[in-house]
Design a protein around this motif. Structure first.
Motif, PDB file in Angstrom:
ATOM      1  N   LEU A  66       1.159  -1.174   0.153  1.00  0.00           N
ATOM      2  CA  LEU A  66       0.182   0.199   0.512  1.00  0.00           C
ATOM      3  C   LEU A  66       0.902   0.903  -0.225  1.00  0.00           C
ATOM      4  O   LEU A  66       1.853   1.377   1.012  1.00  0.00           O
ATOM      5  N   LYS A  67       0.790   1.739  -1.347  1.00  0.00           N
ATOM      6  CA  LYS A  67       1.551   2.800  -1.012  1.00  0.00           C
ATOM      7  C   LYS A  67       0.083   4.799  -1.179  1.00  0.00           C
ATOM      8  O   LYS A  67      -0.586   4.816  -1.713  1.00  0.00           O
ATOM      9  N   GLY A  68       1.262   5.130  -0.496  1.00  0.00           N
ATOM     10  CA  GLY A  68       0.423   6.525  -0.272  1.00  0.00           C
ATOM     11  C   GLY A  68       1.147   8.226  -0.567  1.00  0.00           C
ATOM     12  O   GLY A  68       2.389   8.178  -0.812  1.00  0.00           O
ATOM     13  N   ARG A  69       0.955   9.031  -1.230  1.00  0.00           N
ATOM     14  CA  ARG A  69       1.491  10.222  -2.029  1.00  0.00           C
ATOM     15  C   ARG A  69       0.178  11.328  -1.385  1.00  0.00           C
ATOM     16  O   ARG A  69      -0.440  11.431  -1.938  1.00  0.00           O
ATOM     17  N   LYS A  70       1.567  12.396  -1.663  1.00  0.00           N
ATOM     18  CA  LYS A  70       1.119  13.879  -0.909  1.00  0.00           C
ATOM     19  C   LYS A  70       0.985  14.555  -2.570  1.00  0.00           C
ATOM     20  O   LYS A  70       2.147  15.012  -2.946  1.00  0.00           O
ATOM     21  N   TRP A  71       0.555  15.785  -2.964  1.00  0.00           N
ATOM     22  CA  TRP A  71       0.653  15.957  -4.275  1.00  0.00           C
ATOM     23  C   TRP A  71      -0.031  17.699  -3.553  1.00  0.00           C
ATOM     24  O   TRP A  71      -1.113  17.798  -3.167  1.00  0.00           O
ATOM     25  N   THR A  72      -0.072  18.186  -3.923  1.00  0.00           N
ATOM     26  CA  THR A  72      -0.292  19.654  -4.034  1.00  0.00           C
ATOM     27  C   THR A  72       0.142  20.373  -5.137  1.00  0.00           C
ATOM     28  O   THR A  72       1.039  20.609  -6.128  1.00  0.00           O
ATOM     29  N   ASP A  73      -1.422  20.790  -5.248  1.00  0.00           N
ATOM     30  CA  ASP A  73      -1.913  21.664  -6.968  1.00  0.00           C
ATOM     31  C   ASP A  73      -1.342  23.207  -7.397  1.00  0.00           C
ATOM     32  O   ASP A  73      -0.310  23.408  -6.210  1.00  0.00           O
ATOM     33  N   LYS A  74      -1.467  23.600  -8.187  1.00  0.00           N
ATOM     34  CA  LYS A  74      -0.605  25.373  -8.885  1.00  0.00           C
ATOM     35  C   LYS A  74      -1.491  26.673  -7.691  1.00  0.00           C
ATOM     36  O   LYS A  74      -0.967  27.257  -7.617  1.00  0.00           O
ATOM     37  N   GLY A  76      -2.421  25.093  -4.297  1.00  0.00           N
ATOM     38  CA  GLY A  76      -1.613  25.120  -2.772  1.00  0.00           C
ATOM     39  C   GLY A  76      -2.345  24.086  -2.291  1.00  0.00           C
ATOM     40  O   GLY A  76      -2.467  24.586  -1.202  1.00  0.00           O
ATOM     41  N   LYS A  77      -3.970  23.457  -3.284  1.00  0.00           N
ATOM     42  CA  LYS A  77      -4.058  22.586  -2.257  1.00  0.00           C
ATOM     43  C   LYS A  77      -3.497  21.459  -2.656  1.00  0.00           C
ATOM     44  O   LYS A  77      -3.123  21.213  -3.378  1.00  0.00           O
TER      45      LYS A  77
END
Length: 120
Positions: A66-74, A76-77
């Motif tokens: 099980l892998k998880g990632r965090k991403w911030t869009d342009k 800032g969300k």
């Protein structure tokens, strides 16, 4: 982690970038027969070939991380993604095959010599 289910779909290998290829597997997981679930697994790089002999309808056991990632869009969300990353798959039974396990024929012990030296 591991889970058992029936193969619902096997995708073709996709070349995502020059250095990354991936393949997806969808299995039907039936914990409650009234509400089957469809789980998507992803195999990357060399592990994409693990699905070469897997067919729709096969009963399989899938081993995954099980892998998880965090991403911030342009704007800032922050968005979070989860991936079920496949690393091993065992075919338990083919589509349309019987679920009965195969056994070796019983050994014929009637022709064994009578000079047993076993203590029991």
């Amino acid at each position: 982690m591991e889970i058992k289910g029936k193969v619902y779909e096997v995708s073709a290998t996709q070349q995502v970038t020059e250095s990354l290829k991936k393949r997806e597997l969808i299995i039907e997981y039936i914990e409650n027969p009234q509400y089957p679930e469809y789980l998507k697994f992803e195999a990357i790089q060399d592990r994409t070939n693990l699905m070469d002999n897997v067919k729709v309808g096969d009963d399989v056991e899938v081993f995954f991380n099980l892998k998880g990632r965090k991403w911030t869009d342009k704007m800032g969300k922050v968005v979070y993604f989860n991936t079920l990353q496949l690393w091993k798959i065992n075919v338990l039974g083919g589509a349309g095959s019987s679920a009965a396990p195969e056994y070796a024929a019983p050994a014929d012990i009637s022709s064994a010599p009578d000079d047993d030296d076993l203590p029991f």
